[in-house]
Scaffold this motif. Structure first.
Motif, PDB file in Angstrom:
ATOM      1  N   PRO A 115      -3.207   6.894 -61.766  1.00  0.00           N
ATOM      2  CA  PRO A 115      -3.637   7.455 -60.740  1.00  0.00           C
ATOM      3  C   PRO A 115      -2.735   6.422 -59.535  1.00  0.00           C
ATOM      4  CG  PRO A 115      -5.477   7.186 -61.667  1.00  0.00           C
ATOM      5  CD  PRO A 115      -4.389   6.223 -62.593  1.00  0.00           C
ATOM      6  N   ASP A 116      -2.716   6.860 -58.391  1.00  0.00           N
ATOM      7  CA  ASP A 116      -2.016   6.260 -57.155  1.00  0.00           C
ATOM      8  C   ASP A 116      -2.783   5.427 -56.499  1.00  0.00           C
ATOM      9  OD1 ASP A 116       0.135   8.079 -57.668  1.00  0.00           O
ATOM     10  OD2 ASP A 116      -0.561   9.529 -56.271  1.00  0.00           O
ATOM     11  N   THR A 117      -4.076   5.164 -56.849  1.00  0.00           N
ATOM     12  CA  THR A 117      -4.836   4.270 -56.174  1.00  0.00           C
ATOM     13  C   THR A 117      -4.092   2.597 -56.483  1.00  0.00           C
ATOM     14  OG1 THR A 117      -6.250   4.004 -58.168  1.00  0.00           O
ATOM     15  CG2 THR A 117      -7.024   5.447 -56.473  1.00  0.00           C
ATOM     16  N   ASP A 118      -4.829   1.818 -55.303  1.00  0.00           N
ATOM     17  CA  ASP A 118      -4.253   0.445 -55.596  1.00  0.00           C
ATOM     18  C   ASP A 118      -5.099  -0.541 -55.014  1.00  0.00           C
ATOM     19  OD1 ASP A 118      -2.343  -1.646 -55.778  1.00  0.00           O
ATOM     20  OD2 ASP A 118      -2.150  -1.588 -53.649  1.00  0.00           O
ATOM     21  N   PRO A 119      -5.719  -1.511 -56.039  1.00  0.00           N
ATOM     22  CA  PRO A 119      -5.358  -1.542 -57.359  1.00  0.00           C
ATOM     23  C   PRO A 119      -5.949  -0.350 -58.357  1.00  0.00           C
ATOM     24  CG  PRO A 119      -6.981  -2.931 -57.128  1.00  0.00           C
ATOM     25  CD  PRO A 119      -6.586  -2.273 -55.738  1.00  0.00           C
ATOM     26  N   VAL A 120      -5.140   0.093 -59.370  1.00  0.00           N
ATOM     27  CA  VAL A 120      -5.793   1.004 -60.147  1.00  0.00           C
ATOM     28  C   VAL A 120      -6.807   0.642 -61.381  1.00  0.00           C
ATOM     29  CG1 VAL A 120      -3.671   0.882 -61.694  1.00  0.00           C
ATOM     30  CG2 VAL A 120      -5.078   2.943 -61.786  1.00  0.00           C
ATOM     31  N   PRO A 121      -7.925   1.210 -61.481  1.00  0.00           N
ATOM     32  CA  PRO A 121      -8.694   0.601 -62.649  1.00  0.00           C
ATOM     33  C   PRO A 121      -8.164   1.172 -64.030  1.00  0.00           C
ATOM     34  CG  PRO A 121      -9.837   2.183 -61.349  1.00  0.00           C
ATOM     35  CD  PRO A 121      -8.358   1.970 -60.649  1.00  0.00           C
ATOM     36  N   VAL A 122      -8.344  -0.035 -64.735  1.00  0.00           N
ATOM     37  CA  VAL A 122      -8.100   0.321 -66.337  1.00  0.00           C
ATOM     38  C   VAL A 122      -9.077  -0.176 -67.003  1.00  0.00           C
ATOM     39  CG1 VAL A 122      -5.507   0.857 -65.861  1.00  0.00           C
ATOM     40  CG2 VAL A 122      -6.299  -1.569 -66.437  1.00  0.00           C
ATOM     41  N   LEU A 123      -9.131   0.506 -68.113  1.00  0.00           N
ATOM     42  CA  LEU A 123      -9.935  -0.206 -69.371  1.00  0.00           C
ATOM     43  C   LEU A 123      -9.174  -1.173 -69.918  1.00  0.00           C
ATOM     44  CD1 LEU A 123     -11.993   2.847 -70.566  1.00  0.00           C
ATOM     45  CD2 LEU A 123     -12.659   1.179 -69.126  1.00  0.00           C
ATOM     46  N   LEU A 124      -9.685  -2.299 -70.517  1.00  0.00           N
ATOM     47  CA  LEU A 124      -8.759  -3.367 -71.230  1.00  0.00           C
ATOM     48  C   LEU A 124      -8.161  -2.868 -72.408  1.00  0.00           C
ATOM     49  CD1 LEU A 124      -8.413  -6.289 -70.761  1.00  0.00           C
ATOM     50  CD2 LEU A 124     -10.117  -6.806 -72.415  1.00  0.00           C
ATOM     51  N   ASP A 125      -8.743  -1.767 -73.196  1.00  0.00           N
ATOM     52  CA  ASP A 125      -8.142  -1.396 -74.437  1.00  0.00           C
ATOM     53  C   ASP A 125      -6.907  -0.543 -73.910  1.00  0.00           C
ATOM     54  OD1 ASP A 125      -9.999   0.400 -73.293  1.00  0.00           O
ATOM     55  OD2 ASP A 125     -10.644   1.298 -75.327  1.00  0.00           O
ATOM     56  N   ASP A 126      -6.984   0.285 -72.791  1.00  0.00           N
ATOM     57  CA  ASP A 126      -6.113   1.239 -72.398  1.00  0.00           C
ATOM     58  C   ASP A 126      -4.909   0.510 -71.874  1.00  0.00           C
ATOM     59  OD1 ASP A 126      -4.772   3.534 -71.571  1.00  0.00           O
ATOM     60  OD2 ASP A 126      -5.391   3.283 -69.710  1.00  0.00           O
ATOM     61  N   LEU A 127      -5.043  -0.867 -71.295  1.00  0.00           N
ATOM     62  CA  LEU A 127      -4.007  -1.746 -70.780  1.00  0.00           C
ATOM     63  C   LEU A 127      -3.199  -2.230 -72.051  1.00  0.00           C
ATOM     64  CD1 LEU A 127      -4.395  -4.649 -68.200  1.00  0.00           C
ATOM     65  CD2 LEU A 127      -3.191  -4.670 -70.431  1.00  0.00           C
ATOM     66  N   ILE A 128      -4.022  -2.514 -73.210  1.00  0.00           N
ATOM     67  CA  ILE A 128      -3.335  -3.176 -74.460  1.00  0.00           C
ATOM     68  C   ILE A 128      -2.383  -2.143 -74.867  1.00  0.00           C
ATOM     69  CG2 ILE A 128      -3.824  -3.973 -76.972  1.00  0.00           C
ATOM     70  CD1 ILE A 128      -6.439  -5.160 -75.458  1.00  0.00           C
ATOM     71  N   ILE A 129      -2.970  -0.716 -75.147  1.00  0.00           N
ATOM     72  CA  ILE A 129      -2.340   0.399 -75.768  1.00  0.00           C
ATOM     73  C   ILE A 129      -1.162   0.468 -74.773  1.00  0.00           C
ATOM     74  CG2 ILE A 129      -2.202   2.655 -76.203  1.00  0.00           C
ATOM     75  CD1 ILE A 129      -5.176   2.247 -76.977  1.00  0.00           C
ATOM     76  N   ARG A 130      -1.091   0.751 -73.440  1.00  0.00           N
ATOM     77  CA  ARG A 130       0.104   0.902 -72.380  1.00  0.00           C
ATOM     78  C   ARG A 130       1.152  -0.287 -72.779  1.00  0.00           C
ATOM     79  NH1 ARG A 130      -0.473   4.964 -68.530  1.00  0.00           N
ATOM     80  NH2 ARG A 130      -2.453   6.063 -68.723  1.00  0.00           N
ATOM     81  N   ALA A 131       0.626  -1.627 -72.741  1.00  0.00           N
ATOM     82  CA  ALA A 131       1.568  -2.469 -72.967  1.00  0.00           C
ATOM     83  C   ALA A 131       2.471  -2.330 -74.336  1.00  0.00           C
ATOM     84  CB  ALA A 131       0.946  -3.881 -72.850  1.00  0.00           C
ATOM     85  N   ALA A 132       1.716  -1.769 -75.412  1.00  0.00           N
ATOM     86  CA  ALA A 132       2.147  -1.770 -76.632  1.00  0.00           C
ATOM     87  C   ALA A 132       3.575  -0.862 -76.694  1.00  0.00           C
ATOM     88  CB  ALA A 132       1.180  -1.587 -78.028  1.00  0.00           C
ATOM     89  N   TYR A 133       3.424   0.105 -75.836  1.00  0.00           N
ATOM     90  CA  TYR A 133       4.761   1.088 -75.819  1.00  0.00           C
ATOM     91  C   TYR A 133       5.730   0.915 -74.800  1.00  0.00           C
ATOM     92  CZ  TYR A 133       2.069   3.776 -79.343  1.00  0.00           C
ATOM     93  OH  TYR A 133       1.365   4.200 -80.469  1.00  0.00           O
ATOM     94  N   ASP A 134       6.906   0.903 -75.070  1.00  0.00           N
ATOM     95  CA  ASP A 134       8.140   0.665 -74.111  1.00  0.00           C
ATOM     96  C   ASP A 134       7.768  -0.545 -73.099  1.00  0.00           C
ATOM     97  OD1 ASP A 134       9.172   3.123 -75.086  1.00  0.00           O
ATOM     98  OD2 ASP A 134       7.689   4.360 -73.804  1.00  0.00           O
ATOM     99  N   GLY A 135       7.409  -1.555 -73.740  1.00  0.00           N
ATOM    100  CA  GLY A 135       7.159  -2.685 -72.928  1.00  0.00           C
ATOM    101  C   GLY A 135       6.311  -2.536 -71.678  1.00  0.00           C
ATOM    102  N   GLY A 136       5.382  -1.442 -71.515  1.00  0.00           N
ATOM    103  CA  GLY A 136       4.483  -1.201 -70.648  1.00  0.00           C
ATOM    104  C   GLY A 136       5.041  -0.700 -69.535  1.00  0.00           C
ATOM    105  N   ALA A 137       5.889   0.307 -69.755  1.00  0.00           N
ATOM    106  CA  ALA A 137       6.579   1.034 -68.578  1.00  0.00           C
ATOM    107  C   ALA A 137       5.654   1.728 -67.702  1.00  0.00           C
ATOM    108  CB  ALA A 137       7.695   1.970 -69.208  1.00  0.00           C
ATOM    109  N   THR A 138       4.647   2.273 -68.190  1.00  0.00           N
ATOM    110  CA  THR A 138       3.717   2.722 -67.221  1.00  0.00           C
ATOM    111  C   THR A 138       2.743   1.828 -66.439  1.00  0.00           C
ATOM    112  OG1 THR A 138       1.909   3.010 -68.990  1.00  0.00           O
ATOM    113  CG2 THR A 138       3.267   4.778 -68.937  1.00  0.00           C
ATOM    114  N   LEU A 139       2.991   0.781 -66.812  1.00  0.00           N
ATOM    115  CA  LEU A 139       2.299  -0.414 -66.008  1.00  0.00           C
ATOM    116  C   LEU A 139       3.073  -1.014 -64.890  1.00  0.00           C
ATOM    117  CD1 LEU A 139       0.473  -2.139 -69.002  1.00  0.00           C
ATOM    118  CD2 LEU A 139      -0.581  -0.422 -67.556  1.00  0.00           C
ATOM    119  N   ALA A 140       4.341  -0.642 -64.909  1.00  0.00           N
ATOM    120  CA  ALA A 140       5.359  -1.528 -64.289  1.00  0.00           C
ATOM    121  C   ALA A 140       5.068  -1.260 -62.713  1.00  0.00           C
ATOM    122  CB  ALA A 140       6.753  -1.016 -64.374  1.00  0.00           C
ATOM    123  N   ASP A 141       5.275  -2.615 -61.979  1.00  0.00           N
ATOM    124  CA  ASP A 141       5.040  -2.596 -60.479  1.00  0.00           C
ATOM    125  C   ASP A 141       3.686  -1.666 -60.147  1.00  0.00           C
ATOM    126  OD1 ASP A 141       7.718  -3.374 -60.399  1.00  0.00           O
ATOM    127  OD2 ASP A 141       8.538  -1.347 -60.388  1.00  0.00           O
TER     128      ASP A 141
END
Length: 227
Positions: A115-141
């Protein structure tokens, strides 16, 4: 052990299950969906104890010999009343193996944009899964906010940590994110952080993602400390 003592222990065990599941204490040991099965089991044990008392009062003959091992029924009840063990924490996390991320082929995985919110709330497991793919491209910036308790690792590293369970604490797996940028609070202290993912960390799911913490808030443990 007499038959009457056995009946008493049966009733106490059932009462402990009901008491545990009536509040939040059961969440220290099992998943939230087990509340009603625990209450049902406790009620059944109490009912069986009452039926046994009625049968004894009715004069029905019983074999009075009960194995001494039946005393073990009393141990969990005694532990719960005297100690009430807490939920798993930093001591266990530091000695447990971090759960590896089971990766699907990248072309079969869809990770929606955050989402466009800043900061964006994430679950810890979601963060770990996102980081595992593409170097965390969806988490960038993105500034991320998530919560967990403090645990330690080798080389003076500290982590924001949570446990995931399928059924109960016995099958708990560790989910954690390495944190830098601020001094860590005490072990087992629950925190809410605002942080940025370090690009490339956690890629492939073979190591923990790393974040640089910008803000840290001490919080109370949540009602359910497992994911």
């Amino acid at each position: 052990m007499t038959r009457a003592t056995q009946t008493l222990l049966l009733a106490i065990t059932g009462a402990v299950l009901i008491r545990m599941a009536s509040g939040d204490a059961y969440l220290r040991y099992v998943n939230s969906w087990m509340r009603w099965p625990l209450i049902a089991c406790g009620a059944l044990l109490v009912l069986l104890a009452l039926v046994d008392v009625w049968r004894q009062d009715d004069g029905e003959e019983h074999d009075s010999h009960v194995p001494r091992a039946a005393w073990l029924l009393f141990v969990p009840s005694l532990v719960f009343f005297l100690i009430a063990p807490p939920a798993l924490g930093a001591h266990f996390a530091e000695r447990a193996q971090t759960a590896p991320v089971a990766l699907e082929p990248a072309d079969e995985v869809f990770l929606p944009e955050l989402p466009d919110t800043d900061p964006v709330p994430v679950l810890l497991d979601d963060l770990i899964i996102r980081a595992a793919y593409d170097g965390g491209a969806t988490l960038a910036d993105r500034r991320l906010t998530f919560s967990g308790f403090v645990s330690r690792g080798g080389s003076d590293r500290w982590f924001v940590t949570r446990f995931g369970i399928n059924c109960c604490a016995a099958d708990a797996t560790v989910m954690r994110v390495a944190a830098t940028g601020v001094e860590p609070p005490a072990d087992d202290q629950w925190v809410r952080v605002v942080a940025r993912h370090v690009p490339g960390s956690g890629d492939g799911g073979t190591s923990e993602p790393e974040v640089v913490v910008e803000e840290l808030e001490l919080i109370e443990p949540p009602r359910n400390q497992y994911r």
